[in-house]
Each structure stands twice: as C-alpha cells, then as structure tokens.
Scaffold this motif. Structure first.
Motif, PDB file in Angstrom:
ATOM      1  N   LEU A 165       0.828  -1.207   0.000  1.00  0.00           N
ATOM      2  CA  LEU A 165       0.000   0.000   0.000  1.00  0.00           C
ATOM      3  C   LEU A 165       0.859   1.254   0.000  1.00  0.00           C
ATOM      4  O   LEU A 165       0.544   2.239  -0.667  1.00  0.00           O
ATOM      5  N   ARG A 166       1.963   1.230   0.718  1.00  0.00           N
ATOM      6  CA  ARG A 166       2.870   2.388   0.711  1.00  0.00           C
ATOM      7  C   ARG A 166       3.416   2.635  -0.690  1.00  0.00           C
ATOM      8  O   ARG A 166       3.508   3.772  -1.147  1.00  0.00           O
ATOM      9  N   TYR A 167       3.781   1.558  -1.374  1.00  0.00           N
ATOM     10  CA  TYR A 167       4.248   1.717  -2.751  1.00  0.00           C
ATOM     11  C   TYR A 167       3.124   2.226  -3.654  1.00  0.00           C
ATOM     12  O   TYR A 167       3.359   3.025  -4.566  1.00  0.00           O
ATOM     13  N   MET A 168       1.895   1.758  -3.423  1.00  0.00           N
ATOM     14  CA  MET A 168       0.755   2.244  -4.199  1.00  0.00           C
ATOM     15  C   MET A 168       0.569   3.738  -3.991  1.00  0.00           C
ATOM     16  O   MET A 168       0.235   4.480  -4.925  1.00  0.00           O
ATOM     17  N   ILE A 177       6.765  -2.334  -7.836  1.00  0.00           N
ATOM     18  CA  ILE A 177       6.535  -2.796  -6.467  1.00  0.00           C
ATOM     19  C   ILE A 177       7.170  -4.163  -6.255  1.00  0.00           C
ATOM     20  O   ILE A 177       7.822  -4.415  -5.237  1.00  0.00           O
ATOM     21  N   ALA A 178       6.984  -5.056  -7.229  1.00  0.00           N
ATOM     22  CA  ALA A 178       7.527  -6.418  -7.113  1.00  0.00           C
ATOM     23  C   ALA A 178       9.039  -6.387  -6.960  1.00  0.00           C
ATOM     24  O   ALA A 178       9.604  -7.068  -6.092  1.00  0.00           O
ATOM     25  N   ARG A 179       9.685  -5.603  -7.790  1.00  0.00           N
ATOM     26  CA  ARG A 179      11.144  -5.548  -7.731  1.00  0.00           C
ATOM     27  C   ARG A 179      11.627  -4.913  -6.433  1.00  0.00           C
ATOM     28  O   ARG A 179      12.574  -5.382  -5.800  1.00  0.00           O
ATOM     29  N   SER A 180      10.945  -3.840  -6.004  1.00  0.00           N
ATOM     30  CA  SER A 180      11.365  -3.143  -4.799  1.00  0.00           C
ATOM     31  C   SER A 180      11.128  -3.966  -3.545  1.00  0.00           C
ATOM     32  O   SER A 180      11.914  -3.915  -2.597  1.00  0.00           O
ATOM     33  N   ALA A 181      10.022  -4.730  -3.540  1.00  0.00           N
ATOM     34  CA  ALA A 181       9.680  -5.527  -2.355  1.00  0.00           C
ATOM     35  C   ALA A 181      10.295  -6.916  -2.396  1.00  0.00           C
ATOM     36  O   ALA A 181      10.215  -7.661  -1.416  1.00  0.00           O
ATOM     37  N   GLY A 182      10.888  -7.290  -3.540  1.00  0.00           N
ATOM     38  CA  GLY A 182      11.519  -8.595  -3.655  1.00  0.00           C
ATOM     39  C   GLY A 182      10.538  -9.746  -3.734  1.00  0.00           C
ATOM     40  O   GLY A 182      10.806 -10.841  -3.225  1.00  0.00           O
ATOM     41  N   ARG A 222      12.421   3.997  -1.776  1.00  0.00           N
ATOM     42  CA  ARG A 222      12.245   4.403  -3.170  1.00  0.00           C
ATOM     43  C   ARG A 222      12.779   3.327  -4.101  1.00  0.00           C
ATOM     44  O   ARG A 222      13.871   2.804  -3.902  1.00  0.00           O
ATOM     45  N   PRO A 223      12.018   3.013  -5.162  1.00  0.00           N
ATOM     46  CA  PRO A 223      12.479   1.992  -6.095  1.00  0.00           C
ATOM     47  C   PRO A 223      13.638   2.477  -6.936  1.00  0.00           C
ATOM     48  O   PRO A 223      13.913   3.663  -7.017  1.00  0.00           O
ATOM     49  N   ASP A 224      14.298   1.541  -7.581  1.00  0.00           N
ATOM     50  CA  ASP A 224      15.407   1.848  -8.464  1.00  0.00           C
ATOM     51  C   ASP A 224      14.945   2.755  -9.581  1.00  0.00           C
ATOM     52  O   ASP A 224      14.005   2.447 -10.294  1.00  0.00           O
ATOM     53  N   ARG A 225      15.620   3.877  -9.768  1.00  0.00           N
ATOM     54  CA  ARG A 225      15.194   4.833 -10.789  1.00  0.00           C
ATOM     55  C   ARG A 225      15.530   4.393 -12.191  1.00  0.00           C
ATOM     56  O   ARG A 225      15.189   5.065 -13.145  1.00  0.00           O
ATOM     57  N   GLY A 226      16.183   3.260 -12.323  1.00  0.00           N
ATOM     58  CA  GLY A 226      16.528   2.799 -13.658  1.00  0.00           C
ATOM     59  C   GLY A 226      15.356   2.282 -14.435  1.00  0.00           C
ATOM     60  O   GLY A 226      15.420   2.115 -15.636  1.00  0.00           O
ATOM     61  N   ASP A 227      14.231   2.013 -13.758  1.00  0.00           N
ATOM     62  CA  ASP A 227      13.064   1.459 -14.453  1.00  0.00           C
ATOM     63  C   ASP A 227      12.334   2.554 -15.193  1.00  0.00           C
ATOM     64  O   ASP A 227      12.060   3.614 -14.659  1.00  0.00           O
TER      65      ASP A 227
END
Length: 244
Positions: A165-168, A177-182, A222-227
């Motif tokens: 939810l935080r990522y949302m 979200i999947a990549r950031s949360a593993g 914060r997710p990887d900015r490369g995406d």
C-alpha cells in the motif's frame, strides 16, 4: 516525449475539439484524433497499436460520468481515461474515482497544464484538481469514509500488504513494487486485490487517497530509478493541479 501514444478526444463542441487537438499537437503529441460522442467509438480506430489515452468530456452528472467511463473501458479495456469538465464537484470526483478514471482536469486549464497532465498520466501518475483534497475531507466529514473505520481497516492489513500500500501511495506500478519488495508481480496483484477489498476501495487511486492522512504516502523505500515506468522519479504521488 512519450509517443507513440494514441490520444482520442471525445468532445461534442467542434471549436473546443479543434482547440484540444491544436494544444496536444503543439505539446508534441502527434497521434491524436477526435470524435464528438461515445457512440463514434465503435467505428473509430486508433492510428496504431500503441498505448491509448482518452480525453473525454462525457457529461457533468454522476450517472453520465460512470456510464461514460464504463463505455470506454468496454470499448478499449486497457485505455487510460482522463475526464475533462468545466465544473468538477466533490461527487463527480468520487464517481470518477470509483469508475476507474486516471485523472480529471478542468476544461479551461492553461495549455501547458493540460499537456503536463497528459504526460503524467501516461507515466502512470494520477492527476486531479486541488479540489480532490477537499472532496476527500468532505466525504470523511460527512461520514461516508469514517476515519476510525478506515484506521481499523488499515490495521487489518498484513505487514506485506501495508508495504505494498505504501508503494501504491507512491504511484508505483506492480512491476516496480515487485522488484522493490523482492516478490513476484503475481504476488503483488494478489496483495493489491486484498488491500482494495479490506479498505472497501474501488481502485488503487482511491485506496491511496484514503491512506494519505494515515502517513502512508512516503514511508516505503524508493524503487530503483533505472526502471522506465518510474521515469518521473522515485516518488509518484498523485498530482493535484490548479485550474489556471
């Protein structure tokens, strides 16, 4: 620019329809077309098979907005939908959110506001007028969204669901979200459905709007900015624009 993107304008007024086309072309959006009514959608084919975004003026009453969004979703299931209106009330905003709109803009915004709003929606970032904040506050005050009930609903979320939810709330897509949360993207989808069910929200945007007052808008890493789906930066809160 984010092309190739099909932008389809739905606007009854011929002069305003031509004006929107001109503004979008000047803003760098080349694949634009316009129709005067929803009924023309059946015979209207986009210029190519890329992403499709609708800028739609489909009436001002709640029933027309809901029916119009449903009609567009049926005709083009994966399309992005931005509602254009000269008057946007609290109830219209709530209706559009529930129906799954990706944004709302005032009909007479400045050209640069319109083009920037389109760019942000194409990046996956919902765009709404400033009035949406007042709308959510009014709905909570009126009892349609009880803060205590919402807090209790949030408490029912699992630790992983709270993380998702935080990522949302940051406006991140499932892949990010999947990549950031593993976790797997399919697992993210399961969590999103559970979150919407537990909060009683109709869509991701509504869930995020309800969660903001409870401090969930910026706590996730914060997710990887490369995406490329996060090209606008790490944080992707819905944007609120003024009407001028």
């Amino acid at each position: 620019m984010l092309n190739p993107t099909n932008i389809v304008i739905i606007e009854q007024n011929e002069i305003y329809r031509a004006g929107l086309l001109s503004v979008l072309h000047q803003g760098g959006f080349e694949n634009c077309s316009a129709i005067s009514s929803l009924e023309e959608l059946d015979s209207h084919a986009p210029a190519h098979s890329g992403k499709v975004l609708f800028l739609a003026e489909i009436g001002s009453d709640e029933e027309a907005i809901s029916a119009g969004i449903e009609f567009i979703n049926h005709a083009c299931p994966n399309a992005l939908i931005v509602i254009v209106s000269d008057v946007i009330s609290d109830r219209q905003i709530a209706t559009a959110l529930r129906a799954g709109a990706d944004g709302l803009v005032f009909k007479f915004v400045a050209p640069q506001v319109l083009t920037k709003s389109v760019e942000l929606v194409l990046l996956g970032q919902p765009v709404f007028p400033m009035q949406v904040v007042e709308a959510m506050q009014s709905r909570r005050s009126a009892g349609s969204v009880d803060p205590i009930e919402l807090r209790n609903a949030l408490d029912r979320l699992s630790k992983r669901e709270m993380e998702v939810l935080r990522y949302m709330c940051m406006g991140n897509a499932n892949k990010v979200i999947a990549r950031s949360a593993g976790i797997a993207e399919a697992t993210v989808k399961v969590h999103v459905k559970a979150i919407l069910r537990k909060l009683g929200a109709r869509n991701r945007t509504e869930a995020a709007l309800w969660a903001w007052p409870h401090g969930l808008s910026g706590d996730a890493p914060r997710p990887d900015r490369g995406d490329s789906s996060n090209a606008a930066g790490g944080r992707r809160d819905p944007v609120f624009h003024q009407d001028h």
